[in-house]
Design a protein around this motif. Structure first.
Motif, PDB file in Angstrom:
ATOM      1  N   VAL A 140      -0.002  -4.414  -4.563  1.00 19.15           N
ATOM      2  CA  VAL A 140      -0.181  -4.003  -5.947  1.00 19.15           C
ATOM      3  C   VAL A 140      -0.141  -5.261  -6.814  1.00 19.15           C
ATOM      4  CG1 VAL A 140       0.739  -1.665  -5.647  1.00 19.15           C
ATOM      5  CG2 VAL A 140       2.303  -3.525  -6.158  1.00 19.15           C
ATOM      6  N   ALA A 141      -0.486  -5.122  -8.069  1.00 24.13           N
ATOM      7  CA  ALA A 141      -0.538  -6.277  -8.965  1.00 24.13           C
ATOM      8  C   ALA A 141       0.791  -7.022  -9.046  1.00 24.13           C
ATOM      9  CB  ALA A 141      -0.978  -5.836 -10.360  1.00 24.13           C
ATOM     10  N   ARG A 142       1.893  -6.315  -8.913  1.00 23.00           N
ATOM     11  CA  ARG A 142       3.211  -6.939  -9.049  1.00 23.00           C
ATOM     12  C   ARG A 142       3.933  -7.082  -7.719  1.00 23.00           C
ATOM     13  NH1 ARG A 142       5.584  -4.640 -14.706  1.00 23.00           N
ATOM     14  NH2 ARG A 142       3.852  -5.404 -15.958  1.00 23.00           N
ATOM     15  N   GLY A 143       3.206  -7.295  -6.626  1.00 21.50           N
ATOM     16  CA  GLY A 143       3.843  -7.534  -5.343  1.00 21.50           C
ATOM     17  C   GLY A 143       3.329  -6.624  -4.248  1.00 21.50           C
ATOM     18  N   ALA A 144       4.272  -6.010  -3.522  1.00 17.50           N
ATOM     19  CA  ALA A 144       3.917  -5.152  -2.400  1.00 17.50           C
ATOM     20  C   ALA A 144       4.818  -3.920  -2.393  1.00 17.50           C
ATOM     21  CB  ALA A 144       4.065  -5.914  -1.090  1.00 17.50           C
ATOM     22  N   LEU A 177       9.669   1.181  -1.324  1.00 11.32           N
ATOM     23  CA  LEU A 177      10.293  -0.035  -1.855  1.00 11.32           C
ATOM     24  C   LEU A 177       9.239  -0.851  -2.582  1.00 11.32           C
ATOM     25  CD1 LEU A 177      12.331  -1.177   1.275  1.00 11.32           C
ATOM     26  CD2 LEU A 177      13.170   0.060  -0.729  1.00 11.32           C
ATOM     27  N   ASN A 178       9.587  -1.347  -3.748  1.00  5.68           N
ATOM     28  CA  ASN A 178       8.709  -2.207  -4.531  1.00  5.68           C
ATOM     29  C   ASN A 178       9.262  -3.624  -4.440  1.00  5.68           C
ATOM     30  OD1 ASN A 178       7.079  -3.445  -6.388  1.00  5.68           O
ATOM     31  ND2 ASN A 178       7.387  -1.931  -7.981  1.00  5.68           N
ATOM     32  N   VAL A 179       8.486  -4.539  -3.868  1.00  2.91           N
ATOM     33  CA  VAL A 179       8.945  -5.904  -3.635  1.00  2.91           C
ATOM     34  C   VAL A 179       8.155  -6.857  -4.533  1.00  2.91           C
ATOM     35  CG1 VAL A 179       9.274  -7.683  -1.871  1.00  2.91           C
ATOM     36  CG2 VAL A 179       9.437  -5.282  -1.244  1.00  2.91           C
ATOM     37  N   ARG A 180       8.857  -7.696  -5.249  1.00  3.28           N
ATOM     38  CA  ARG A 180       8.200  -8.662  -6.142  1.00  3.28           C
ATOM     39  C   ARG A 180       7.386  -9.681  -5.344  1.00  3.28           C
ATOM     40  NH1 ARG A 180      13.093  -9.825 -10.376  1.00  3.28           N
ATOM     41  NH2 ARG A 180      13.087  -7.736 -11.282  1.00  3.28           N
TER      42      ARG A 180
END
Length: 67
Positions: free
Chosen positions: A28-32, A45-48
């Motif tokens: 995604v635009a802000r990481g994975a 989980l949203n990872v920077r």
């Protein structure tokens, strides 16, 4: 975070063939994003970006040392 149906999820080429120990990732635009492939409606989980790049680099470096 709910799964977006438009995301392109992929499995690692290092995942086992039995289908029991696999995670999926999506960029995604802000990481994975990371989720359990057996529970694709479950937690994500949203990872920077910096953390994701460090993780991938560490995995690659560790795999190269092991061979």
């Amino acid at each position: 975070m709910a799964a977006d149906p438009e995301l392109r999820w992929f499995k690692s080429s290092y995942s086992g063939g039995s289908g029991t120990e696999c995670v999926e990732c999506a960029y995604v635009a802000r990481g994975a994003l990371i989720r359990d492939s057996k529970c694709n409606g479950g937690p994500i989980l949203n990872v920077r970006p910096q953390a994701w790049l460090r993780f991938v680099d560490s995995v690659r470096h560790g795999l190269q040392q092991a061979s």
